[in-house]
Enzyme design. Structure first.
Site, mmCIF file in Angstrom:
data_model
loop_
_atom_site.group_PDB
_atom_site.id
_atom_site.type_symbol
_atom_site.label_atom_id
_atom_site.label_comp_id
_atom_site.label_asym_id
_atom_site.label_seq_id
_atom_site.Cartn_x
_atom_site.Cartn_y
_atom_site.Cartn_z
ATOM 1 N N SER A 74 34.763 -25.358 -6.780
ATOM 2 C CA SER A 74 34.627 -25.308 -5.330
ATOM 3 C C SER A 74 35.562 -26.256 -4.588
ATOM 4 O O SER A 74 35.948 -25.976 -3.461
ATOM 5 C CB SER A 74 33.176 -25.571 -4.930
ATOM 6 O OG SER A 74 32.706 -26.768 -5.509
ATOM 7 N N HIS A 89 32.224 -18.845 -5.251
ATOM 8 C CA HIS A 89 33.497 -18.657 -4.545
ATOM 9 C C HIS A 89 34.292 -17.459 -5.039
ATOM 10 O O HIS A 89 35.413 -17.240 -4.601
ATOM 11 C CB HIS A 89 34.349 -19.925 -4.646
ATOM 12 C CG HIS A 89 33.662 -21.116 -4.062
ATOM 13 N ND1 HIS A 89 33.670 -21.396 -2.718
ATOM 14 C CD2 HIS A 89 32.883 -22.062 -4.641
ATOM 15 C CE1 HIS A 89 32.952 -22.481 -2.488
ATOM 16 N NE2 HIS A 89 32.458 -22.901 -3.640
ATOM 17 N N LYS A 97 29.042 -17.055 1.385
ATOM 18 C CA LYS A 97 30.470 -17.394 1.440
ATOM 19 C C LYS A 97 31.267 -16.105 1.652
ATOM 20 O O LYS A 97 31.282 -15.585 2.760
ATOM 21 C CB LYS A 97 30.832 -18.188 0.191
ATOM 22 C CG LYS A 97 30.186 -19.578 0.274
ATOM 23 C CD LYS A 97 30.243 -20.406 -0.966
ATOM 24 C CE LYS A 97 29.551 -21.742 -0.674
ATOM 25 N NZ LYS A 97 29.162 -22.469 -1.872
HETATM 26 C C1 LIG Z 1 28.028 -23.363 -2.071
HETATM 27 C C2 LIG Z 1 27.772 -23.426 -3.542
HETATM 28 C C3 LIG Z 1 26.478 -23.351 -4.049
HETATM 29 C C4 LIG Z 1 25.284 -23.375 -3.152
HETATM 30 O O1 LIG Z 1 25.079 -22.160 -2.540
HETATM 31 P P1 LIG Z 1 24.235 -22.122 -1.176
HETATM 32 O O2 LIG Z 1 23.833 -20.705 -1.041
HETATM 33 O O3 LIG Z 1 25.144 -22.606 -0.112
HETATM 34 O O4 LIG Z 1 23.070 -23.029 -1.392
HETATM 35 C C5 LIG Z 1 26.319 -23.311 -5.413
HETATM 36 N N1 LIG Z 1 27.383 -23.374 -6.247
HETATM 37 C C6 LIG Z 1 28.635 -23.477 -5.794
HETATM 38 C C7 LIG Z 1 29.762 -23.534 -6.757
HETATM 39 C C8 LIG Z 1 28.867 -23.526 -4.430
HETATM 40 O O5 LIG Z 1 30.110 -23.677 -3.972
#
Ligand SMILES: *Cc1c(COP(=O)(O)O)cnc(C)c1O
Length: 396
Positions: free
Chosen positions: A179, A207, A239
């Site tokens: 990330s 992602h 995302k």
């Molecule tokens: C954003 C993210 C999460 C968390 O997801 P949310 O739905 O925002 O709680 C988990 N793992 C990774 C790699 C992330 O980037």
């Protein structure tokens, strides 16, 4: 008493240039957002496909709110599991090529719930050092023996697998796309190692889902890894998908086990059905309109080429996450502030999110950006990134 301690910790954060503050957005997510009455060009959202404010998602959410109301009402196991949730789970299974999928309210909860439901005391978990905080927290919470291997280093992972005792279950967990770095895990090799050493592989595709693969199916599609090779696939919906929530996809046995044992699944209210409806609309766009992924790829190439010409210290990544490595946290803050003065919003990522000396500007691109937006970003960077960062460029 506790206040004194807290104030000292807050002051220390300030001194370290690690203090976090929230910006208040007075507009929807998009290439341009309004902050403090000023329009800024946004390059730090995870809305990679520009779907968070798409009319079809908005429409689906409005219609579902008319029919299903707002509140989820109860947890899925009590009486909160609506037809829309169920349909979305079936659709996610289809899109990922898995037997079944299970919706979670957030990705953080999906990771905590999955890891702690599957392993515990006496078991072993091996995680990439750069995994997302939710996966690291999940590993700690599970009570299993926890090891972190060097970033994407298969030799280090194999050594660790070789020296594990025969007792206990073995879980290997990675971010599919890291990330804060934007690079992609070697999932083919990870899958082979998991098979060789009788371990189970889990990938967090927060992602990648929606963005990677020919149809946006994510890391499984990109690497051609089915349910056998990648048995636990987690993805998020807030995302690239532009909505909210998360899911885990895999075998019927996996999903039934999560329904029985994943506490962050069991003991929380179901997400509003209208949110699930918006997600379904987004999945429709994903499968019918591939131009967003194509355009994003073009923007990434344009940005990397331009950054190379400016000798900017971009990290090696070919995803929408294009971090510019700065090092020092106060310098990262300074560059971020100068960019904001230029009308460009990119937040500085500092410890403890990244290691000390690894502070960076986490630039993210979106399919909603235009070629002109990328030129504007490059122009602003050329004016604010100091010369001392410009020599050891490794872009492209
Ligand atoms: C954003 C993210 C999460 C968390 O997801 P949310 O739905 O925002 O709680 C988990 N793992 C990774 C790699 C992330 O980037």
């Amino acid at each position: 008493m506790i206040n004194d301690v807290l104030q000292r910790r807050l002051a220390e954060r300030h001194e370290q240039s690690r203090y976090r503050r929230r910006r208040v957005l007075a507009s929807a997510q998009g290439p341009r957002v309004v902050v403090d009455g000023r329009e800024l060009l946004l390059f730090c959202s995870n809305d990679y496909l520009g779907l968070a404010n798409h009319p079809q998602l908005i429409n689906a959410m409005q219609n579902a709110a008319q029919e299903f109301g707002v509140g989820g009402g109860a947890s899925h196991l009590v009486c909160g599991h609506s037809l829309v949730h169920h349909r979305l789970e079936e659709r996610l299974a289809e899109v990922t090529g898995r037997d079944r999928a299970l919706l979670f309210s957030t990705g953080y909860m999906a990771n905590l719930g999955t890891v702690t439901a599957l392993i515990g005391k006496g078991d072993h978990i091996l995680e990439d050092r750069l995994n997302h905080a939710s996966l690291l927290d999940a590993g700690l919470l599970s009570g299993a023996k926890f090891q972190r291997f060097h970033h994407n280093d298969m030799a280090d992972l194999e050594r660790r697998l070789q020296s594990l005792p025969i007792e206990g279950k073995r879980l290997i967990v990675v971010d599919a796309v890291f990330s804060m770095d934007g690079d992609i895990a070697s999932l083919g090799e990870l899958s082979a190692l998991a098979t060789k050493y009788n371990a189970t592989l889990m990938a967090d595709d927060a992602h990648g889902f929606g963005v990677l693969g020919a149809t946006g199916g994510g890391c499984g599609e990109l690497f051609g890894l089915g349910q056998e090779q990648l048995p636990i696939l987690m993805g998020t919906l807030g995302k690239g998908i532009g909505s909210f929530g998360a899911f885990v996809a895999g075998s019927d046995t996996l999903i039934e086990s999560l329904i029985q044992f994943a506490r962050p699944y069991i003991y929380t209210t179901a997400m509003p059905p209208a949110v699930a409806a918006a997600t379904l609309a987004s999945l429709d766009l994903l499968t019918t309109e591939s131009w967003r992924r194509d355009h994003l790829r073009d923007l990434i190439a344009q940005f990397r080429l331009g950054a190379a010409q400016l000798n900017l210290p971009l990290m090696i990544s070919n995803t929408a996450i294009q971090p510019l490595l700065v090092g020092d946290e106060s310098l990262a803050m300074m560059i971020s502030e100068s960019l904001e003065a230029e009308g460009v919003l990119v937040s500085a990522i500092r410890p403890p999110t990244v290691a000390v000396g690894q502070s960076r500007l986490r630039i993210t691109l979106s399919a909603a950006h235009s070629y002109q937006d990328i030129d504007a970003l490059l122009g602003a960077l050329s004016r604010v990134v100091p010369a001392e960062l410009r020599s050891a460029s490794q872009a492209l």
